[in-house]
Write an enzyme that holds these catalytic residues in place. Structure first.
Site, PDB file in Angstrom:
ATOM      1  N   HIS A 187     -23.917  43.932  43.488  1.00 26.41           N
ATOM      2  CA  HIS A 187     -24.932  42.935  43.154  1.00 26.41           C
ATOM      3  C   HIS A 187     -24.480  41.525  43.567  1.00 26.41           C
ATOM      4  CE1 HIS A 187     -28.824  43.160  40.921  1.00 26.41           C
ATOM      5  NE2 HIS A 187     -28.724  41.846  41.004  1.00 26.41           N
TER       6      HIS A 187
ATOM      7  N   LYS B  28     -29.494  51.499  45.162  1.00 27.34           N
ATOM      8  CA  LYS B  28     -28.672  50.306  45.359  1.00 27.34           C
ATOM      9  C   LYS B  28     -27.770  50.057  44.147  1.00 27.34           C
ATOM     10  CE  LYS B  28     -29.079  45.319  46.345  1.00 27.34           C
ATOM     11  NZ  LYS B  28     -28.604  44.710  45.092  1.00 27.34           N
TER      12      LYS B  28
ATOM     13  N   SER C 205     -38.166  41.782  46.185  1.00 27.00           N
ATOM     14  CA  SER C 205     -37.651  42.024  44.842  1.00 27.00           C
ATOM     15  C   SER C 205     -38.783  42.142  43.818  1.00 27.00           C
ATOM     16  CB  SER C 205     -36.726  40.879  44.430  1.00 27.00           C
ATOM     17  OG  SER C 205     -36.389  40.942  43.061  1.00 27.00           O
TER      18      SER C 205
ATOM     19  N   THR D  39     -32.713  49.676  42.185  1.00 27.82           N
ATOM     20  CA  THR D  39     -31.470  49.019  41.780  1.00 27.82           C
ATOM     21  C   THR D  39     -30.933  49.655  40.506  1.00 27.82           C
ATOM     22  OG1 THR D  39     -32.037  46.926  42.845  1.00 27.82           O
ATOM     23  CG2 THR D  39     -30.431  46.841  41.055  1.00 27.82           C
TER      24      THR D  39
ATOM     25  N   TYR E 177     -36.929  47.323  39.799  1.00 26.82           N
ATOM     26  CA  TYR E 177     -36.159  47.311  38.555  1.00 26.82           C
ATOM     27  C   TYR E 177     -36.916  48.181  37.557  1.00 26.82           C
ATOM     28  CZ  TYR E 177     -33.148  43.396  39.955  1.00 26.82           C
ATOM     29  OH  TYR E 177     -32.225  42.608  40.576  1.00 26.82           O
TER      30      TYR E 177
END
Length: 378
Positions: A276, A252, A107, A156, A130
């Site tokens: 999520h 995603k 992440s 994402t 992100y």
């Protein structure tokens, strides 16, 4: 606990070993947590066909996800604050995934950095991105993932604004975590966790500190994170991210057939049907309930994966039967990590592998690549 037989056993052990604010962070959903619960519960409504007197020998769960060989159709999902479930958590989980032959996805909001994970692995891992307002930082993240030879970028799409998670607010969890008397007490009740955390210097968001503009320490990090998620993120941003990355791209956060059709036209390699983990829009459909509709909407235009609610190998098998080419586990591996560190992640993967293998055989299939909707009892 003498025997760990299912993911629930790892969850119970992690609850006893991880400080409450961090366990609750992993084990929470938005608002009423209705979608979080539905993600798990809706799997139970899908029934399987039992078949008998078929050859069950020489079974294999090997397949591919975006063209990359995997020992089973499971990847470790990107999860924030993983290094707070266990010291150096992302590094340990990545090592466990590599040994098991499945992808690990790091992440953006990890405790261990891209470089930290690359330093302890020998095969490429995946990186989740992100998109922040500070585009220079985003471009640098992509370039760092390329330099670390990450073999896929997971973009994402569903975190332009943060959903409200009541447990985090009640626990006073912030990014980065503040050390209040309440938090110190929560940590003091988990001495084993504390000893391991004292043995590492990885206790902040190392992908950000020292890389983002004006973020050199914890105090500046909090102000930066509070304003950086970009509410203006749109489909047009996928193009420049794809161009900058230049490798396999996975989108995603798809939960609607119309969005799936748009995603299929972007040139991405796969989409992940995901809400999520029930942490954003409470009241949305579960991931598994939307999977068949999304598979039907895109056909063979793009590979479809599923994330959300998987707690067993049977859940993985059901997702594959309904059209997913791969699945992701977040909470199951976090429970394993919090319970037993690297060994616990391996154990979570092994539990899922054994359950999937046995169930596949009892449904009359020998190869995961042969599994289709015919194993579902209508």
């Amino acid at each position: 606990m003498t025997q760990i037989l299912e993911i629930r056993d790892l969850k119970a052990l992690a609850r006893r070993r991880v400080p409450k604010l961090f366990f609750d962070y992993a084990d929470s959903g938005a608002w009423t947590e209705g979608t979080y619960r539905a993600n798990e519960e809706d799997f139970a409504g899908i029934k399987l066909r039992q078949r008998v007197l078929v050859d069950m020998s020489d079974r294999s769960l090997e397949t591919t996800m975006i063209g990359q060989k995997v020992s089973m159709p499971v990847a470790l999902a990107p999860t924030g604050l993983t290094g707070m479930q266990h010291a150096d958590g992302e590094m340990l989980a990545a090592q466990a995934a590599e040994a098991f032959g499945v992808p690990f996805t790091l992440s953006t909001m990890s405790i261990c950095s891209i470089e930290d994970v690359a330093s302890v692995t020998t095969k490429p891992f995946w990186f989740q991105l992100y998109v922040m307002r500070e585009r220079e930082f985003v471009l640098d993240l992509i370039d760092r993932a390329k330099a670390a030879k990450c073999s896929a970028l997971v973009l994402t799409l569903d975190l332009q604004i943060l959903g409200q998670r009541h447990k985090d607010l009640r626990n006073g969890l912030s990014a980065p975590p503040r050390l209040t008397p309440k938090h110190l007490w929560m940590m003091a009740t988990r001495p084993g966790w504390c000893m391991k955390m004292l043995g590492t210097n990885r206790r902040t968001f190392r992908n950000i500190v020292g890389h983002a503009k004006s973020v050199a320490d914890l105090s500046s990090l909090q102000a930066w994170t509070n304003e950086q998620f970009d509410p203006q993120l749109s489909w047009k941003d996928v193009e420049w991210i794809k161009e900058r990355w230049g490798g396999p791209l996975i989108l995603k956060g798809i939960l609607d057939p119309e969005d799936a059709k748009i995603a299929a036209k972007t040139g991405a390699d796969a989409i992940i049907v995901s809400n999520h983990g029930g942490r954003q829009l409470d009241g949305a459909h579960s991931s598994i309930s939307m999977l068949p509709r999304i598979v039907e909407a895109v056909g063979d235009q793009i590979e479809v994966h599923l994330d959300g609610g998987i707690r067993s190998g049977q859940d993985v098998l059901k997702a594959i039967a309904l059209g997913a080419k791969g699945t992701y586990i977040g909470r199951p591996f976090l429970y394993g990590l919090g319970a037993l560190g690297k060994e616990g992640v391996t154990l979570a993967l092994d539990i899922i592998r054994k359950e999937m293998d046995t169930t596949m055989a009892l449904c009359g299939k020998r190869r995961i690549t042969e599994v289709g909707r015919d194993i579902i009892a209508e």
